[in-house]
Design a protein around this motif. Structure first.
Motif, short mmCIF file in Angstrom:
data_model
loop_
_atom_site.label_atom_id
_atom_site.label_comp_id
_atom_site.label_asym_id
_atom_site.label_seq_id
_atom_site.Cartn_x
_atom_site.Cartn_y
_atom_site.Cartn_z
N UNK A 267 -37.26 -55.79 33.43
CA UNK A 267 -37.24 -55.69 32.16
C UNK A 267 -37.55 -54.58 31.28
N UNK A 268 -37.54 -53.44 32.30
CA UNK A 268 -37.69 -52.28 31.65
C UNK A 268 -36.40 -51.58 31.04
N UNK A 269 -36.34 -51.57 29.62
CA UNK A 269 -35.27 -51.17 28.90
C UNK A 269 -35.25 -49.57 28.50
N UNK A 270 -36.23 -49.16 28.06
CA UNK A 270 -36.40 -47.86 27.40
C UNK A 270 -37.81 -47.41 27.37
N UNK A 271 -38.18 -46.13 27.10
CA UNK A 271 -39.36 -45.62 27.34
C UNK A 271 -39.67 -44.61 25.98
N UNK A 272 -40.77 -44.92 25.19
CA UNK A 272 -41.19 -44.10 24.04
C UNK A 272 -42.08 -43.11 24.66
N UNK A 273 -41.33 -41.90 24.86
CA UNK A 273 -42.07 -40.88 25.81
C UNK A 273 -43.10 -39.94 25.16
N UNK A 290 -47.90 -33.74 30.87
CA UNK A 290 -48.49 -33.92 32.23
C UNK A 290 -47.33 -34.39 33.00
N UNK A 291 -47.18 -33.46 34.32
CA UNK A 291 -46.03 -33.53 35.02
C UNK A 291 -46.47 -34.67 36.09
N UNK A 292 -47.48 -34.75 36.39
CA UNK A 292 -47.97 -36.31 37.25
C UNK A 292 -47.47 -37.43 36.48
N UNK A 293 -47.83 -37.31 35.11
CA UNK A 293 -47.16 -38.88 34.54
C UNK A 293 -45.77 -39.03 34.55
N UNK A 294 -45.02 -37.98 34.22
CA UNK A 294 -43.45 -38.07 33.83
C UNK A 294 -42.91 -38.30 35.31
N UNK A 295 -43.85 -37.57 36.54
CA UNK A 295 -43.05 -37.96 37.66
C UNK A 295 -43.23 -39.41 38.06
N UNK A 336 -39.26 -32.18 27.18
CA UNK A 336 -38.03 -32.26 27.85
C UNK A 336 -38.39 -31.61 29.16
N UNK A 337 -38.67 -30.35 29.18
CA UNK A 337 -38.86 -29.79 30.45
C UNK A 337 -40.06 -30.49 31.36
N UNK A 338 -40.88 -30.91 30.79
CA UNK A 338 -41.87 -31.90 31.76
C UNK A 338 -41.23 -33.02 32.44
N UNK A 339 -40.37 -33.72 31.54
CA UNK A 339 -39.72 -34.95 32.20
C UNK A 339 -38.66 -34.37 33.21
N UNK A 340 -37.83 -33.41 32.87
CA UNK A 340 -36.95 -32.78 33.78
C UNK A 340 -37.81 -32.44 35.28
N UNK A 409 -49.40 -35.49 45.66
CA UNK A 409 -49.69 -34.07 45.21
C UNK A 409 -48.73 -32.93 45.64
N UNK A 410 -48.30 -33.06 46.78
CA UNK A 410 -47.46 -32.08 47.38
C UNK A 410 -46.23 -31.98 46.78
N UNK A 411 -45.90 -32.92 45.88
CA UNK A 411 -44.54 -33.00 45.03
C UNK A 411 -44.58 -32.41 43.88
N UNK A 412 -45.93 -32.22 43.37
CA UNK A 412 -46.20 -32.01 42.07
C UNK A 412 -46.05 -30.70 41.65
#
Length: 412
Positions: A267-273, A290-295, A336-340, A409-412
């Motif tokens: 049911x996930x259609x879109x995200x208000x980021x 926060x890169x943790x959150x966007x990951x 945008x960079x954080x989500x990328x 955490x190794x991936x962040x």
């Protein structure tokens, strides 16, 4: 050159296809920086002049911003695109005039509408709700406004249409018939589905959950509340969810919670980021940094195959202290960079498969024997009793939470 291009291709798809960024019109171009405790601080030149003149200046400024930023989508409410008139007819004429200009600008730039929504909460007529109002006259006005909103969505080629029930809820249960209001809201949605089919509108319907503010309790409290509502009233095939993480934290959940839960049910259609400050307790609509959150969000999105026709809409506003026009660019670019970066992290996690393998092993007892029958729904309580009599007390295994967190955490 080929190697450079490969950097922007992840799991066979360009980054821009995973990251369907959109700029929201209301915060970025209508926002003034005012809050309940202070006057406006953001004095934008496009907000000066007569209402319709400033509406046109605002729209041209917005498209200049979209073009310079390089995004392909934008979102808007009907009443921030064009000013409300003294009658419905005047409001509709205003909207027609401004959306004629929007259509020209879309054609010139190639920028499209990710979604449209109707403001059914700000005007005083909606102080007791719109679709859930105890007065049918008010509900009828909301229906008339929604009809025009759907016509506008078709006119501009919107890929989605969002319903946000800002005042669909209650402040006091003493004067509220909850069952009646929920039924009326469901019937309102059914009217929308019927009209959408009638006019041949090809877009996805989305509901945006929020637990409170401005109402004490809002019916679209969180993802699971909305999913239960849709399934109860037989609407689940017509709607998906637009999740705003700031709303998720207002409901007492973690940032990624509603994204993950909505995705789990398809049911996930879109995200208000956006993001917020959970320690404050209200909806601050900050840009996500926060890169943790966007990951975590992008991991859920990639695992479900993307958000199309939805996207990542920056329903966020610069702080009232960030008064320079360049701050509007900096905020969007930073987000945008954080989500990328979150996307690249998520893809590495998925492609490495380490965490997924550990999770699979944790549930491995459901891949055979009694566990497999439980998973398929064919097991019985009698079988479980017989299994325990034969095998005795289970040997409980560690959840290894710290190990999972350390690996992540190794991936962040």
């Amino acid at each position: 050159m080929a190697a450079h291009e490969d950097f922007f291709v992840l799991m066979g798809r360009k980054m821009e296809d995973w990251l369907r960024f959109s700029v929201c019109y209301w915060h970025s171009f209508c926002g003034t920086g005012a809050d309940p405790f202070g006057a406006p601080t953001l004095h934008r030149p496009w907000n000066e002049g007569a209402p319709m003149d400033s509406a046109k200046k605002r729209l041209r400024a917005a498209f200049e911003f979209f073009t310079k930023l390089g995004v392909k989508y934008y979102t808007f409410h009907d009443r921030d695109m064009a000013p409300e008139g003294s009658t419905l007819e005047e409001s509709n004429r205003n909207l027609d005039e401004i959306t004629d200009l929007a259509l020209q600008l879309q054609s010139q730039t190639g920028i499209q509408v990710l979604w449209v929504t109707c403001n059914l909460f700000a005007h005083q007529r909606y102080m007791n709700g719109a679709a859930t109002n105890p007065d049918c006259h008010v509900l009828a006005y909301a229906g008339a406004q929604l009809k025009k909103g759907l016509d506008t969505a078709k006119k501009l080629g919107a890929e989605n249409f969002v319903f946000w029930g800002g005042r669909e809820g209650f402040l006091s249960v003493h004067n509220t018939d909850v069952a009646v209001e929920l039924k009326h809201m469901a019937n309102f949605f059914k009217m929308a589905v019927k009209y959408k089919d009638k006019i041949g509108l090809k877009c996805q319907f989305l509901i945006e959950p929020k637990p409170k503010e401005p109402s004490k309790h809002q019916y679209d409290y969180d993802a699971m509340s909305v999913i239960a509502f849709l399934k109860h009233y037989g609407l689940e095939s017509h709607f998906k969810l637009n999740i705003e993480p700031n709303h998720t934290t207002l409901a007492g959940h973690s940032y990624e919670h509603d994204v993950v839960m909505a995705s789990a049910f398809g049911m996930l259609g879109s995200v208000d980021s956006n993001t917020g400050s959970p320690d404050l307790g209200w909806d601050t609509d900050q840009f996500p940094m926060d890169i943790r959150n966007t990951t975590l969000v992008m991991k859920a999105i990639v695992e479900q195959g993307g958000l199309q026709p939805g996207g990542l809409n920056f329903d966020a506003k610069v702080r009232r202290e960030s008064t320079d026009l360049e701050d509007l660019f900096i905020a969007h670019i930073g987000a945008m960079d954080t989500f990328a970066r979150g996307l690249r992290n998520a893809v590495r996690i998925i492609e490495d498969g380490l965490i997924a393998g550990m999770v699979k092993e944790r549930y491995s007892s459901f891949s055979h024997g009694l566990g497999q029958r439980v998973d398929e729904g064919s097991a019985s309580l009698e079988e479980m009793e017989a299994f325990i009599k034969q095998n005795g007390e289970p040997n409980v295994t560690s959840g290894k939470q710290e190990k999972y967190e350390s690996i992540f955490n190794h991936y962040i």
